[in-house]
Write an enzyme that holds these catalytic residues in place. Structure first.
Site, PDB file in Angstrom:
ATOM      1  N   GLU A 252      67.837  -8.107  16.073  1.00 27.07           N
ATOM      2  CA  GLU A 252      66.458  -7.580  16.795  1.00 27.07           C
ATOM      3  C   GLU A 252      64.994  -8.471  16.246  1.00 27.07           C
ATOM      4  OE1 GLU A 252      67.811  -2.983  16.028  1.00 27.07           O
ATOM      5  OE2 GLU A 252      66.860  -3.560  13.541  1.00 27.07           O
TER       6      GLU A 252
ATOM      7  N   SER B  69      62.965  -1.629  20.611  1.00 24.50           N
ATOM      8  CA  SER B  69      62.091  -1.348  21.769  1.00 24.50           C
ATOM      9  C   SER B  69      63.399  -0.919  22.725  1.00 24.50           C
ATOM     10  CB  SER B  69      61.073  -1.812  22.042  1.00 24.50           C
ATOM     11  OG  SER B  69      59.534  -1.398  21.344  1.00 24.50           O
TER      12      SER B  69
ATOM     13  N   GLU C  53      63.629  -4.057   8.324  1.00 27.55           N
ATOM     14  CA  GLU C  53      62.809  -2.533   7.542  1.00 27.55           C
ATOM     15  C   GLU C  53      63.374  -3.231   6.020  1.00 27.55           C
ATOM     16  OE1 GLU C  53      62.738   0.480   9.858  1.00 27.55           O
ATOM     17  OE2 GLU C  53      61.704   0.038  11.275  1.00 27.55           O
TER      18      GLU C  53
ATOM     19  N   GLY D  90      59.443  -1.249  17.254  1.00 25.47           N
ATOM     20  CA  GLY D  90      58.253   0.309  17.372  1.00 25.47           C
ATOM     21  C   GLY D  90      57.405  -0.543  17.958  1.00 25.47           C
TER      22      GLY D  90
ATOM     23  N   ASN E  93      69.996   4.274  15.486  1.00 26.45           N
ATOM     24  CA  ASN E  93      69.229   4.551  13.804  1.00 26.45           C
ATOM     25  C   ASN E  93      68.250   5.226  13.682  1.00 26.45           C
ATOM     26  OD1 ASN E  93      68.307   3.716  11.380  1.00 26.45           O
ATOM     27  ND2 ASN E  93      67.990   1.271  12.052  1.00 26.45           N
TER      28      ASN E  93
ATOM     29  N   LYS F 283      66.851   5.996  11.115  1.00 25.80           N
ATOM     30  CA  LYS F 283      65.510   5.898  10.129  1.00 25.80           C
ATOM     31  C   LYS F 283      65.519   6.651   9.424  1.00 25.80           C
ATOM     32  CE  LYS F 283      64.314   1.909  13.092  1.00 25.80           C
ATOM     33  NZ  LYS F 283      62.997   0.566  13.999  1.00 25.80           N
TER      34      LYS F 283
ATOM     35  N   HIS G 164      68.919  -4.089   7.896  1.00 25.89           N
ATOM     36  CA  HIS G 164      67.747  -3.746   8.951  1.00 25.89           C
ATOM     37  C   HIS G 164      66.675  -4.662   8.364  1.00 25.89           C
ATOM     38  CE1 HIS G 164      65.151  -1.941  10.635  1.00 25.89           C
ATOM     39  NE2 HIS G 164      66.382  -1.370  12.148  1.00 25.89           N
TER      40      HIS G 164
END
Ligand code: 13P
Length: 258
Positions: free
Chosen positions: A171, A217, A101, A177, A10, A12, A99
């Site tokens: 996730e 990560s 985010e 991250g 991904n 992003k 996702h």
């Protein structure tokens, strides 16, 4: 039945059209040996889909193309949105949905996720459905029920044949991250709970087919630990997918777990 490992990158909001094509080309050269053993998928931003599609199509590297988001309507007055047929037109065979985010920063809800999943499946694009808990949820001991609820909300009511096409990416939000990861065993426990929910919704034969990826990560140094777990079938990779050497190292690791 053995599930084929999948490594999905991904990207992003990174890489211009030209940078993306370059990265895809570099990957194609590096992962040639593992095409048959691992499903490799890359998810560039919308603006790089066309150039990346051309880059992975031309030399024959067997890399799947995914978008990072989609709207469920075919067309209409939806400023800033992109539809399923538009993705299909660019050669996408996968699309990330839900996702964290997007859920956390852009108002994505279980309901919009469910609509997107249905629209994609109807058009022959396979969803990569993201689920995962916050640190607060984890600390309260509610991870399994929270994540199972996300899976149910996204998939309940779709035909079992379609459910078998969905890939689920577990996730944990706090691992994205941050350099933090759950123990591989703890990740496997959640993935097992996800698989059990798939079994409840669609039956055992679907549950053993559905691939569940770990994300957060994930990198070359830790992937093997996750892949060694029975319910983890691959990874959805963020930062480490932006570099051809580290991403292809992860593809190589995954190929050992066919
Ligand atoms: P990182 O691998 O950068 O933690 O990102 C994970 C992720 O969100 C992939 O979708």
């Amino acid at each position: 039945m053995a599930r084929k490992p999948m490594i999905a990158g991904n990207w992003k909001m990174y890489k211009t059209a030209e940078e993306g094509a370059e990265l895809a080309q570099g990957l194609g050269e590096r992962i040639r040996l593992h095409w048959d053993d691992v499903d490799v998928v890359i998810c560039p931003p919308f603006t790089a889909l066309k150039s990346v599609s051309a880059a992975i199509g031309s030399g024959g590297p067997n890399i799947g193309l995914a978008a990072q988001n989609v709207h469920w309507e075919e067309k209409g007055a939806f400023t800033g949105e992109v539809s399923v047929p538009m993705l299909a037109d660019l050669g996408c065979s996968w699309c990330i949905v839900g996702h964290s985010e997007r859920r956390g920063m852009f108002g994505e809800t279980d309901e919009s996720v469910a609509r997107k999943v249905r629209a994609l499946l109807a058009a022959g694009i396979d969803p990569i459905l993201c689920v995962g808990e916050s640190l607060e949820t984890r600390d309260s001991g509610a991870t399994d029920s929270f994540v199972r609820g996300q899976v149910r909300a996204a998939l309940e009511g779709i035909p079992a044949d379609d459910a078998a096409r969905v890939v689920i990416a577990y996730e944990p939000i706090w691992a994205i991250g941050t350099g933090l990861t759950p123990d591989a065993e703890a990740a496997n426990d959640v993935c097992r709970a996800i698989r059990a929910m798939i079994g409840t919704l669609f039956g055992q034969s679907v549950a053993i087919q559905v691939r569940i990826l770990y994300g957060g990560s994930a990198k070359p140094e830790n992937l093997g630990q996750f892949m060694a777990e029975p319910n983890v079938d691959g990874a959805l990779v963020g930062g480490a997918a932006l570099d051809a050497a580290s991403f292809s190292a992860m593809v190589e690791t995954a190929s050992l777990y066919l």
